[in-house]
Design a protein around this motif. Structure first.
Motif, PDB file in Angstrom:
ATOM      1  N   TYR A  33     -36.115  34.399  -2.508  1.00 19.29           N
ATOM      2  CA  TYR A  33     -36.420  34.667  -3.791  1.00 19.29           C
ATOM      3  C   TYR A  33     -37.213  35.659  -4.153  1.00 19.29           C
ATOM      4  O   TYR A  33     -36.864  36.180  -5.454  1.00 19.29           O
ATOM      5  N   ARG A  84     -30.553  36.311 -17.256  1.00 17.81           N
ATOM      6  CA  ARG A  84     -30.590  34.875 -17.403  1.00 17.81           C
ATOM      7  C   ARG A  84     -29.641  34.070 -16.576  1.00 17.81           C
ATOM      8  O   ARG A  84     -30.001  32.885 -16.017  1.00 17.81           O
ATOM      9  N   ASN A 143     -30.411  31.457 -13.626  1.00 14.57           N
ATOM     10  CA  ASN A 143     -29.815  30.113 -13.919  1.00 14.57           C
ATOM     11  C   ASN A 143     -29.210  29.576 -12.607  1.00 14.57           C
ATOM     12  O   ASN A 143     -29.037  28.215 -12.476  1.00 14.57           O
ATOM     13  N   CYS A 182     -30.233  29.603  -9.740  1.00 15.85           N
ATOM     14  CA  CYS A 182     -30.908  29.346  -8.930  1.00 15.85           C
ATOM     15  C   CYS A 182     -31.761  27.917  -9.167  1.00 15.85           C
ATOM     16  O   CYS A 182     -32.403  27.375  -8.585  1.00 15.85           O
ATOM     17  N   THR A 183     -31.612  27.508 -10.526  1.00 12.96           N
ATOM     18  CA  THR A 183     -32.257  26.633 -11.078  1.00 12.96           C
ATOM     19  C   THR A 183     -32.283  25.206 -10.224  1.00 12.96           C
ATOM     20  O   THR A 183     -33.171  24.570 -10.011  1.00 12.96           O
ATOM     21  N   CYS A 231     -35.322  23.204  -8.283  1.00  9.69           N
ATOM     22  CA  CYS A 231     -35.394  21.722  -8.636  1.00  9.69           C
ATOM     23  C   CYS A 231     -35.276  20.902  -7.496  1.00  9.69           C
ATOM     24  O   CYS A 231     -36.331  19.931  -7.360  1.00  9.69           O
TER      25      CYS A 231
END
Length: 232
Positions: A186, A203, A207, A209-210, A214
């Motif tokens: 990361y 963006r 996104n 990687c979201t 989580c």
């Protein structure tokens, strides 16, 4: 109820990915691996926990306890390895998008998952065998609903220094190395994203990687809390 929901959700993921040819891609194969480890881990704990609450069946044999520990920890270590592979997948997708299809093929993802599983078995098997040689005292009560390694070590009346040291080494090897690799991935992703001048592209890259972030937070946080609480 939560166990049934867990099974239905994970089996749905496996069914949908297996049925839909367009989802036969590295990212979705990794989701399937996570689903399998989730099914395995919940199945290791929940049936016995339910028998305790419903039927007051509080006893478990030493071999049954050690078997639960082995599979629970192997699946947990495999789950951690899959999270590392997911971080590497996102790194390649964002930092080397043109080479993504050649670097991460389905076969290579499968091999990486197999390596993670073998690593888990090689690290956890000695820990289980070391537990097997311990003598246990008359009062063998584990104050939780499943056999956790340190909880089992605490009820032994023998010398447990080797067990405690080895389990700490395993914890550091698996968690420290995996978290380091995820952090490195990361870090490289953030560096690559900052170079991109377009905010929309930034963006979009973040996104992707979201979902992984989580999943990592939901799975790693409870595990580390449980492990450190038992140890200290």
């Amino acid at each position: 109820m939560c166990y049934i929901i867990c099974l239905l959700a994970n089996f749905t993921v496996l069914f949908v990915v297996g049925k839909e040819q367009t989802l036969h891609k590295p990212m979705f194969l990794l989701f399937c691996m996570l689903a399998l480890t989730d099914i395995g881990q919940s199945t290791c704990i929940t049936p016995k926990a339910l028998s305790i609450f419903w039927f007051r069946s509080k006893g478990i044999s030493v071999d049954g306890c050690l078997t639960q520990i082995f599979f629970l920890y192997v699946l947990g270590a495999t789950h951690s390895a899959v999270l590392v592979i997911m971080a590497f997948d996102r790194y390649v997708a964002i930092c080397h998008p043109l080479r993504y299809a050649t670097i991460l093929t389905n076969a290579r993802i499968g091999k990486l998952g197999l390596v993670g599983f073998i690593r888990a078995v090689l690290l956890i098997l000695p820990m289980t065998l070391l537990l097997r040689r311990l003598p246990f005292c008359a009062n063998r009560v584990i104050l939780q609903t499943y056999c956790e390694h340190i909880a089992v070590v605490k009820i032994s009346c023998g010398e447990t220094t080797v067990n405690r040291m080895y389990s700490l080494v395993v914890l550091l090897v698996i968690n420290a190395s995996d978290l380091t690799l995820i952090g490195l991935s990361y870090g490289l992703i953030i560096r690559a994203v900052l170079i991109i001048s377009s905010k929309k592209a930034n963006r979009k890259a973040l996104n992707t990687c979201t979902a992984h972030i989580c999943v990592m937070l939901m799975s790693c946080t409870p595990y580390l809390f449980s492990t450190l609480t038992q140890r200290f």
